[in-house]
Design a protein around this motif. Sequence first.
Motif, PDB file in Angstrom:
ATOM      1  N   LYS A 118       2.402   1.787  -3.441  1.00 26.27           N
ATOM      2  CA  LYS A 118       1.400   2.249  -4.411  1.00 26.27           C
ATOM      3  C   LYS A 118       1.060   3.724  -4.208  1.00 26.27           C
ATOM      4  O   LYS A 118       0.932   4.473  -5.181  1.00 26.27           O
ATOM      5  N   THR A 119       0.920   4.131  -2.944  1.00 18.67           N
ATOM      6  CA  THR A 119       0.472   5.506  -2.677  1.00 18.67           C
ATOM      7  C   THR A 119       1.613   6.519  -2.728  1.00 18.67           C
ATOM      8  O   THR A 119       1.402   7.666  -3.113  1.00 18.67           O
ATOM      9  N   SER A 120       2.821   6.108  -2.348  1.00 19.49           N
ATOM     10  CA  SER A 120       3.935   7.064  -2.330  1.00 19.49           C
ATOM     11  C   SER A 120       4.658   7.132  -3.666  1.00 19.49           C
ATOM     12  O   SER A 120       5.338   8.108  -3.968  1.00 19.49           O
ATOM     13  N   ASN A 121       4.529   6.056  -4.466  1.00 24.50           N
ATOM     14  CA  ASN A 121       5.105   6.013  -5.810  1.00 24.50           C
ATOM     15  C   ASN A 121       6.576   6.448  -5.827  1.00 24.50           C
ATOM     16  O   ASN A 121       6.936   7.436  -6.466  1.00 24.50           O
ATOM     17  N   HIS A 154       0.846  -1.207   0.000  1.00 28.15           N
ATOM     18  CA  HIS A 154       0.000   0.000   0.000  1.00 28.15           C
ATOM     19  C   HIS A 154       0.878   1.253   0.000  1.00 28.15           C
ATOM     20  O   HIS A 154       0.590   2.222  -0.734  1.00 28.15           O
ATOM     21  N   TYR A 155       1.931   1.231   0.790  1.00 23.79           N
ATOM     22  CA  TYR A 155       2.832   2.398   0.836  1.00 23.79           C
ATOM     23  C   TYR A 155       3.494   2.627  -0.528  1.00 23.79           C
ATOM     24  O   TYR A 155       3.573   3.761  -1.015  1.00 23.79           O
TER      25      TYR A 155
END
Length: 351
Positions: free
Chosen positions: A26-29, A23-24
């Motif tokens: 994916k969201t922080s890219n 999740h990190y």
Amino acid sequence: MKSIFTKNSVVHFNSEVYTELNHYIKTSNPSIIFVLVDTNTHDDCLPQFLERIESGDIVVEVMEMPDGEEHKTIDICMGVWEALSEYNADRKSLLINLGGGVVTDLGGFIASTYMRGISYINIPTSLLAMVDASVGGKTGVDLGGLKNQIGVINEGVMVGIDTTFLGTLPQKEMVSGFAEMLKHGLIYDKAYWNTLTHLENLDISDLDSLIYDSVLIKNNVVSEDPSEQGLRKILNFGHTLGHAIESYFLDHADRAPLLHGEAIAIGMLLEAYLSIKICGLSTHDFETITEGILKTFTKVSINKDAENIIIHLLKHDKKNSHGVVKFVLLEAIGQPKIDCIVPNELILEAF
């Protein structure tokens, strides 16, 4: 097990590790993901880890360092910093440290200093790293034979404790990590100490909950004193002499190096004896501590010449101020006292 939230980070356990890590990502890219391993975790842990992370189109580069405390040096940092630069790492890069305490300490320091700081995540693979390096943000490297002389306190984005990695460890490494768990009981929770010293009443399935309790104890201490101005010093019980002993054995080729936990176990025995003399620790508690530690750790011979060298090494301890060595001692099991001053003749008597 519920995740443990620290001041600026969070510790996730087992299956949650990969859910939260992915999740990190994916969201922080991040612009690029680097995974730092040593020669052991490259073979034993990296394949399993890479199978479970979802990086999408983000490039993942693996960087490998030699294993062992003797490689926790600025020279190794230089090599990793140069590799980051060659791979065009920028401030949006992510460094994941997959390994024991050497990898997480050194990797955290590298991330905290490269381009004045990039994000990092620790995935500790040893028992020692899970219960000790996982919380608190201490990063650093050794200076010659002196432990952790160079470093900063800077927490990573998250910590992921996957206890299946413990299956890759030799028994000696498991025993080393157990020393830090024993320390947590001695400085904070007598009931936890009693549980750890009566493991014959438990089985392997209890290990996860014991690790969780150790992480929780350390987080409770660090949360109250992130920069080690007071309470956090209690985590150094056994470490004032333990680090000096570890440095001595690292620096003398005629003696086999001690693992960190082995040196800390010796330090805890010595400092428990000093606690009788300085803090009024009862003889009963001292005998309980001695019996509890010697259930797991074997005695190590240290001669008079070594004792004097070890006392000389104490001057480099990071808790010192104004040239005075400061110890953490015990008034009772679970009741530590910080900033204790001990004369050298008592230290020799303890040996």
